[in-house]
Scaffold this active site. Structure first.
Site, PDB file in Angstrom:
ATOM      1  N   TYR A 116      19.535  30.821  58.132  1.00  0.00           N
ATOM      2  CA  TYR A 116      19.327  29.603  58.847  1.00  0.00           C
ATOM      3  C   TYR A 116      18.624  28.522  58.394  1.00  0.00           C
ATOM      4  O   TYR A 116      17.878  28.679  57.327  1.00  0.00           O
ATOM      5  CB  TYR A 116      19.441  29.834  60.336  1.00  0.00           C
ATOM      6  CG  TYR A 116      18.147  30.545  60.935  1.00  0.00           C
ATOM      7  CD1 TYR A 116      17.068  30.750  60.362  1.00  0.00           C
ATOM      8  CD2 TYR A 116      18.400  31.038  62.289  1.00  0.00           C
ATOM      9  CE1 TYR A 116      16.021  31.095  60.942  1.00  0.00           C
ATOM     10  CE2 TYR A 116      17.150  31.412  62.859  1.00  0.00           C
ATOM     11  CZ  TYR A 116      16.107  31.412  62.190  1.00  0.00           C
ATOM     12  OH  TYR A 116      14.858  32.273  62.993  1.00  0.00           O
ATOM     13  N   GLU A 117      18.889  27.431  58.752  1.00  0.00           N
ATOM     14  CA  GLU A 117      18.334  26.057  58.193  1.00  0.00           C
ATOM     15  C   GLU A 117      18.584  26.076  56.740  1.00  0.00           C
ATOM     16  O   GLU A 117      17.922  25.600  56.016  1.00  0.00           O
ATOM     17  CB  GLU A 117      16.635  26.203  58.279  1.00  0.00           C
ATOM     18  CG  GLU A 117      16.431  26.331  59.737  1.00  0.00           C
ATOM     19  CD  GLU A 117      16.819  25.322  60.549  1.00  0.00           C
ATOM     20  OE1 GLU A 117      16.978  24.028  60.201  1.00  0.00           O
ATOM     21  OE2 GLU A 117      16.876  25.319  61.877  1.00  0.00           O
ATOM     22  N   GLY A 118      19.762  26.466  56.465  1.00  0.00           N
ATOM     23  CA  GLY A 118      20.059  26.147  54.992  1.00  0.00           C
ATOM     24  C   GLY A 118      20.175  27.694  54.302  1.00  0.00           C
ATOM     25  O   GLY A 118      18.977  27.974  54.181  1.00  0.00           O
TER      26      GLY A 118
END
Lengths: 542, 542
Positions: free
Chosen positions: A408-410
């Site tokens: 997550y978050e890229g």
């Protein structure tokens, strides 16, 4: 779960490695005593309030009944303790009740929360993102409306980016914003993977939502950011946003991952029309660094658990006496210390206004530290043997929880693209050149000739790799970008540890650095063939 | 879950890499058509009967109610199909209904079962261990009593080694065997982690149990092996053995992991008194190789899932077009092919009576392939992005399931000790010397100059590492043993693939080998500092 904040290790990483006191002039009221008091207070919160809920929360999970998401037992009381301690606003604007302390210090505090209870810590982490977005992009009335309550922890915040058809590709998102007569927008669409998107720990939840204003250009240049409170500001009435589902995940069971339905919900534009991505990146960058810290935190918790088990479990000898077990434990410890230093250094760069260094280190802190979290949690399972696979043993949860952080978050693949495309090409390698020079410098100053040699060679490998990346065809560079990020993280972690060791007389840290040099720095040259992998052989995949 | 047995890849590994047809003289009735028919039949069983139960079994789990363990829905019917197909006895003694085929072929069949449904496949895998123990060590009346029913799959088998206080350290086990007037023994004690120790899929379960006869010497020289049937042979009455608990595990949820209580259960000595460990090793070695195959199987399943997702999921492009995603997929594919070749080659060595090579390859097949299983399953999660962490996505289960394989049947650390202590020191490096010569040979014959260079250098690194291990102090060697095993596996996998490529005109396999050479063989030299890590720096851990 038992967890003790590793305050000496944290202070070594923050003060000696990451040069925290270079910030002294910017924070004249801050001194060593206050630093120690804050870290100890955070450590106590983590150890006494949050860690005891880690396993029970994993088992209890969260449930959605009649639009209400119930947090696991004990979370309400724990959140109250967190709130009362003023922890949410540590680095926030004093105008709105924050304490105005360095973000790097707040990040170190977050490390202990992540370590003690990753699911819980996601709640303040997301609220922090909302605070930073509103601090940077909010209009004065928006700041007045939201900041105080977010900073006190009374309300919580969320980030709403992902849609079913648009994960990493934000340009594809379709949530609509229709202008209303009163200046608000009616937001309609569905968002997925919204962490703590709905819960019963705070009376209001402030959603930051990416959407397209009607008539906006397609792609990423037509996206705006909106504030959508769960309860409307005007009259406290319930807004048309609700949680319509929870994901069943492999880990972080105690944190709700929500599908949110916006059905003409009242939203307020924050920042400029069609400039939503830029505003969202304010949140994303802080969140990325925090996710990196999560990797370090969960790794530290896994390490402490494994160390305790190895000291107590007999297989012939107490297993810590077995060289292979010691090797695993030291590998965990050394890499954790490196990851911690990278994350803290990124935050110190942010606090010190060294934007180029902050930008460069953010994707490395995120990806390297979260890969580390998975690797260390897996070693922790291995040290436990059969008990590692059994949930009762406690090691399994870290392995499950840690796995989300590289995603997550890229995803970490996206971090590698960011490091190459935005950061390295963005300044033609200038910031990385500074890092290489620092590594050379640290090598030259090392009193340990093995460390000096390993770090010097590693700096040379990073330089060669950087030159290659700067001159390679784009698709070739992308094929090697992940390996390049790994190499850079290895070197930067070693460089920061060497800087720390040079400043102190800490023999244990010197030995840990020597070990890191032997098991990590010695291998960095071998990344070069992976980095120089071109796009051509990838065509072999059919 | 969708899974297709990769028959072309399997045949390449078995026939071209592992030199299956060197066994032709030993198995005159076996030809290419029969081989193909068996693999295709196994593939159909795996794809049509077992794979559809993989996810449902994971969700349903197993339960213990009134001493009865209920398998998940559908498992009874699937086991019936498996039994009717005669799959259990593929390599077993024809005197008792087996088909007398090579174990290497049976292992390839097991690969597809492991891949399709790891929990299910553990049942025949454990039965196989019991069959082999009784075939090798059983008295004629024991063979007559048990083999036919085990080989037909009517009854199942288990291995009972571990006790709460004795995991890897079998010398510490305390289960007692008291001689009885009728020549049997009364077995009393508790065993943990007994896979499929109790279930409702077969009317009888034959437990092979390590215990100490009263008055036996302490330590590993006082351990004997017993057959303890769930229902007594004499009168069919229920024996005093029962499952008193199931572990709550992170994966392989559909297979019961039982705590077994023996309360004066009737047991029969198998093999010689106090020579139980040797007999148990017959089972263990086969089981270790099978666990290695499990690593390959679960990796293959994870790869197929990730490949399908990457071809379908769009993030801008279909994600398979992203170089980093292609790199991950090819890494998965190349390593799977190497691990498969190693496992098959180990079994072919066993079939061919090359005991030294079988012994050498067993710990490598076990540890290298199970590390691979975890790594590949983790890459599979990563390729899925957020969907990888969500159970519904299906990738998470592989990551959870795969994690047990580096632990059971001797942790991978124990495999490394075995490789060094028993295998390498056992013949002073002779078998490894043969492997090194084979790698040099394969390098010399490679038509791809890059592969030739990489493989040649890798052989040299393995030689240097082997010389070091043979001359190092024991504790120093143990500190580097895991890295040595990794290095050996990397080289042997590459060597076997190169042998296969040299024999065929398969361009895809040649490209895969070239990729493997670039991403794996290019790095093996960097293991040397890890291998040469001495015990001294490990003292840094406090």
């Amino acid at each position: 779960m038992t967890y003790t904040a590793p305050i000496a290790d944290m202070r070594f990483a923050l003060e000696a490695c990451a040069d925290f006191w270079s910030l002294r002039a910017r924070y004249p009221d801050l001194d060593e005593d206050l630093l120690a008091a804050i870290l100890e207070g955070a450590g106590a919160l983590a150890a006494e309030t949050l860690a005891p809920l880690n396993r029970s929360g994993d088992r209890a999970r969260v449930s959605l009944v009649n639009d209400v998401v119930a947090a696991p037992p004990g979370f309400r009381e724990a959140y109250e303790v967190f709130k009362q301690g003023g922890w949410q606003g540590l680095a926030a604007d004093p105008t709105y009740g924050g304490q105005g302390l360095p973000r790097s210090l707040a990040l170190a505090v977050m490390e202990t929360l992540h370590a003690a209870n990753m699911s819980f810590a996601l709640l303040p982490m997301l609220t922090l993102g909302a605070i930073e977005a509103i601090e940077h992009h909010g209009a004065p009335d928006q700041k007045a409306l939201y900041l105080e309550k977010l900073i006190s922890g009374e309300w919580s915040g969320t980030m709403n980016l992902t849609e079913p058809q648009a994960g990493s590709d934000l340009a594809a998102l379709t949530t609509k914003a229709a202008p209303q007569a009163d200046g608000s927008y009616a937001i309609t669409g569905q968002k997925i993977f919204i962490t703590w998107g709905e819960h019963d720990l705070a009376p209001n939840i402030i959603h930051l939502v990416l959407a397209r204003i009607e008539g906006a250009p397609p792609g990423s240049k037509g996206i705006s950011l909106f504030i959508v409170p769960k309860f409307r500001d005007e009259d406290g009435s319930r807004n048309a946003v609700r949680c319509i589902g929870l994901e069943e995940k492999m880990g972080i069971h105690a944190s709700p991952t929500c599908t949110m339905a916006y059905e003409g919900a009242t939203g307020w534009l924050i920042g400029e029309e069609n400039h939503g991505l830029a505003a969202m990146f304010t949140m994303m960058n802080a969140a990325r660094l925090n996710v990196g810290m999560e990797g370090v935190g969960v790794a530290e918790a896994a390490y402490q658990k494994a160390l305790a088990y190895a000291k107590e479990r007999k297989q012939g000898l107490v297993i810590i006496e077995h060289p292979d077990v010691r090797r695993m434990l030291l590998t965990m410890r050394a890499k954790i210390q490196a990851g911690r230093a990278i994350c803290y250094a990124c935050a110190v760069a942010a606090d010190g206004g060294d934007k180029a260094m902050e930008d460069l280190l953010t994707p490395i802190a995120k990806a390297w530290s979260t890969d580390l979290g998975v690797e260390v949690a897996s070693l922790g399972v291995q040290i436990h043997g059969g008990m590692g696979f059994v949930e009762e043993g406690g090691a399994a949860q870290f392995y499950r929880d840690a796995r989300i952080a590289p995603i997550y978050e890229g995803t970490n693949g996206i971090q590698a693209i960011d490091l190459y495309g935005r950061k390295l090409l963005g300044d033609r390698g200038e910031a990385m050149g500074r890092v290489i020079a620092m590594a050379r410098d640290a090598a030259a100053q090392s009193k340990d000739p093995r460390v000096a040699a390993r770090l010097g060679d590693a700096a040379t490998a990073l330089e060669e790799a950087t030159d290659y990346m700067l001159s390679a065809e784009r698709n070739d560079a992308l094929a090697g970008a992940s390996a390049y990020l790994s190499l850079a993280g290895d070197v930067i972690g070693g460089m920061l540890m060497a800087r720390g060791v040079a400043k102190t007389e800490d023999a244990e840290k010197a030995a840990l650095l020597a070990f890191y040099a032997e098991i990590v720095l010695s291998r960095v040259g071998s990344y070069l063939p992976l980095i120089k992998l071109t796009a051509a052989p990838l065509a072999a995949l059919t």
